[in-house]
Design a protein around this motif. Structure first.
Motif, mmCIF file in Angstrom:
data_model
loop_
_atom_site.group_PDB
_atom_site.id
_atom_site.type_symbol
_atom_site.label_atom_id
_atom_site.label_comp_id
_atom_site.label_asym_id
_atom_site.label_seq_id
_atom_site.Cartn_x
_atom_site.Cartn_y
_atom_site.Cartn_z
ATOM 1 N N THR A 95 0.845 -1.191 0.000
ATOM 2 C CA THR A 95 0.000 0.000 0.000
ATOM 3 C C THR A 95 0.884 1.246 0.000
ATOM 4 N N ASN A 96 0.259 2.401 0.001
ATOM 5 C CA ASN A 96 0.951 3.675 0.172
ATOM 6 C C ASN A 96 0.494 4.238 1.505
ATOM 7 N N TYR A 97 1.363 4.246 2.493
ATOM 8 C CA TYR A 97 1.004 4.584 3.872
ATOM 9 C C TYR A 97 0.341 5.952 3.984
ATOM 10 N N ASP A 98 0.981 7.005 3.492
ATOM 11 C CA ASP A 98 0.405 8.350 3.598
ATOM 12 C C ASP A 98 -0.668 8.602 2.536
ATOM 13 N N GLY A 99 -0.540 7.969 1.379
ATOM 14 C CA GLY A 99 -1.449 8.244 0.276
ATOM 15 C C GLY A 99 -2.743 7.465 0.300
ATOM 16 N N ILE A 100 -2.731 6.241 0.837
ATOM 17 C CA ILE A 100 -3.933 5.402 0.839
ATOM 18 C C ILE A 100 -4.457 5.193 2.246
ATOM 19 N N SER A 101 -3.598 4.671 3.143
ATOM 20 C CA SER A 101 -4.087 4.405 4.502
ATOM 21 C C SER A 101 -2.943 4.265 5.486
ATOM 22 N N SER A 102 -3.027 5.044 6.558
ATOM 23 C CA SER A 102 -2.082 4.898 7.667
ATOM 24 C C SER A 102 -2.744 4.186 8.837
ATOM 25 N N ASP A 103 -3.916 3.569 8.576
ATOM 26 C CA ASP A 103 -4.609 2.816 9.616
ATOM 27 C C ASP A 103 -3.793 1.590 10.017
ATOM 28 N N ASP A 104 -4.198 0.975 11.115
ATOM 29 C CA ASP A 104 -3.543 -0.261 11.545
ATOM 30 C C ASP A 104 -3.674 -1.309 10.438
ATOM 31 N N PRO A 105 -2.569 -2.000 10.084
ATOM 32 C CA PRO A 105 -2.636 -3.019 9.034
ATOM 33 C C PRO A 105 -3.561 -4.167 9.439
ATOM 34 N N VAL A 106 -4.345 -4.652 8.465
ATOM 35 C CA VAL A 106 -5.317 -5.721 8.694
ATOM 36 C C VAL A 106 -5.153 -6.761 7.600
ATOM 37 N N ALA A 107 -5.272 -8.035 7.988
ATOM 38 C CA ALA A 107 -5.229 -9.127 7.014
ATOM 39 C C ALA A 107 -6.178 -10.230 7.470
ATOM 40 N N GLY A 108 -6.832 -10.850 6.514
ATOM 41 C CA GLY A 108 -7.731 -11.962 6.802
ATOM 42 C C GLY A 108 -7.113 -13.286 6.391
ATOM 43 N N PHE A 109 -7.384 -14.321 7.173
ATOM 44 C CA PHE A 109 -6.878 -15.669 6.894
ATOM 45 C C PHE A 109 -7.958 -16.685 7.238
ATOM 46 N N TRP A 110 -7.834 -17.838 6.654
ATOM 47 C CA TRP A 110 -8.687 -18.960 6.975
ATOM 48 C C TRP A 110 -7.833 -19.999 7.697
ATOM 49 N N LEU A 111 -8.294 -20.455 8.860
ATOM 50 C CA LEU A 111 -7.570 -21.492 9.587
ATOM 51 C C LEU A 111 -7.973 -22.856 9.039
ATOM 52 N N PRO A 112 -7.018 -23.749 8.830
ATOM 53 C CA PRO A 112 -7.384 -25.083 8.361
ATOM 54 C C PRO A 112 -8.177 -25.836 9.428
ATOM 55 N N ALA A 113 -9.066 -26.695 8.988
ATOM 56 C CA ALA A 113 -9.887 -27.480 9.917
ATOM 57 C C ALA A 113 -9.039 -28.479 10.697
ATOM 58 N N ASN A 114 -7.868 -28.816 10.176
ATOM 59 C CA ASN A 114 -7.009 -29.803 10.844
ATOM 60 C C ASN A 114 -5.825 -29.152 11.575
ATOM 61 N N ILE A 115 -5.950 -27.884 11.969
ATOM 62 C CA ILE A 115 -4.878 -27.212 12.697
ATOM 63 C C ILE A 115 -4.676 -27.907 14.041
ATOM 64 N N ALA A 116 -3.403 -28.107 14.421
ATOM 65 C CA ALA A 116 -3.093 -28.887 15.621
ATOM 66 C C ALA A 116 -2.384 -28.080 16.696
ATOM 67 N N SER A 117 -2.145 -26.797 16.460
ATOM 68 C CA SER A 117 -1.386 -26.005 17.434
ATOM 69 C C SER A 117 -1.920 -24.581 17.464
ATOM 70 N N ASP A 118 -1.422 -23.821 18.431
ATOM 71 C CA ASP A 118 -1.698 -22.392 18.426
ATOM 72 C C ASP A 118 -0.968 -21.762 17.245
ATOM 73 N N LEU A 119 -1.302 -20.543 16.966
ATOM 74 C CA LEU A 119 -0.794 -19.833 15.801
ATOM 75 C C LEU A 119 0.248 -18.810 16.232
ATOM 76 N N THR A 120 1.399 -18.809 15.573
ATOM 77 C CA THR A 120 2.391 -17.755 15.777
ATOM 78 C C THR A 120 2.288 -16.819 14.584
ATOM 79 N N VAL A 121 1.968 -15.551 14.869
ATOM 80 C CA VAL A 121 1.764 -14.559 13.817
ATOM 81 C C VAL A 121 2.856 -13.502 13.908
ATOM 82 N N THR A 122 3.481 -13.209 12.777
ATOM 83 C CA THR A 122 4.493 -12.147 12.702
ATOM 84 C C THR A 122 4.117 -11.203 11.578
ATOM 85 N N ILE A 123 4.183 -9.910 11.856
ATOM 86 C CA ILE A 123 4.064 -8.913 10.796
ATOM 87 C C ILE A 123 5.414 -8.223 10.686
ATOM 88 N N ARG A 124 5.886 -8.093 9.444
ATOM 89 C CA ARG A 124 7.099 -7.329 9.150
ATOM 90 C C ARG A 124 6.689 -6.255 8.144
#
Length: 151
Positions: A94-123
């Motif tokens: 994106t363009n931070y100042d030109g489009i959005s300086s809001d908090d970054p957001v992303a959507g994901f689908w968790l697999p039905a067979n997930i076996a552990s907690d989720l480690t999430v990293t944003i860079r």
């Protein structure tokens, strides 16, 4: 009359220069900082769709192109009870100042067979419009959080 005109012009020039000058920090880019990552729903189930938000406790300033790399690490069941580890990465640009300086957001689908907690990293990678106070032209910020899965 001529002296009055010269004096008025000089006074007007000084007034215009005073109004147009901002504080000393003008032109200095600021790199955002993340305080955490929030998940909605807060306790997701396997197979749920989730929305992750990286909360900025310091907003950025004078930033152009921005790339957010969202990385999810988790284990999943395969072939019965055995598990495998996996990593999924999604990049949003994106363009931070030109489009959005809001908090970054992303959507994901968790697999039905997930076996552990989720480690999430944003860079986050920022191309700055100016320079930071230390002279940098590019900036980075990152944050890692654990998301508990309701297994």
């Amino acid at each position: 009359m001529k002296k009055f005109f010269v004096f008025s012009s000089l006074l007007l020039s000084v007034l215009c220069m005073t109004i147009s000058c901002d504080d000393e920090s003008d032109g200095i880019s600021v790199v955002p900082h993340f305080s955490g990552i929030v998940c909605e729903p807060s306790l997701p189930n396997p197979g749920d769709s989730i929305t992750l938000t990286a909360v900025q406790d310091q907003k950025g300033k004078l930033i152009n192109k921005t790339s957010y790399d969202w990385t999810l690490k988790y284990s999943y069941f395969y072939d019965g009870a055995a598990t495998r580890d996996t990593t999924v990465t999604r990049t949003i640009t994106t363009n931070y100042d030109g489009i959005s300086s809001d908090d970054p957001v992303a959507g994901f689908w968790l697999p039905a067979n997930i076996a552990s907690d989720l480690t999430v990293t944003i860079r986050a990678y920022y191309n700055l419009s100016g320079q930071t106070s230390t002279g940098q032209l590019y900036g980075e910020a990152s944050r890692t959080s654990q998301i508990r899965i309701n297994n």
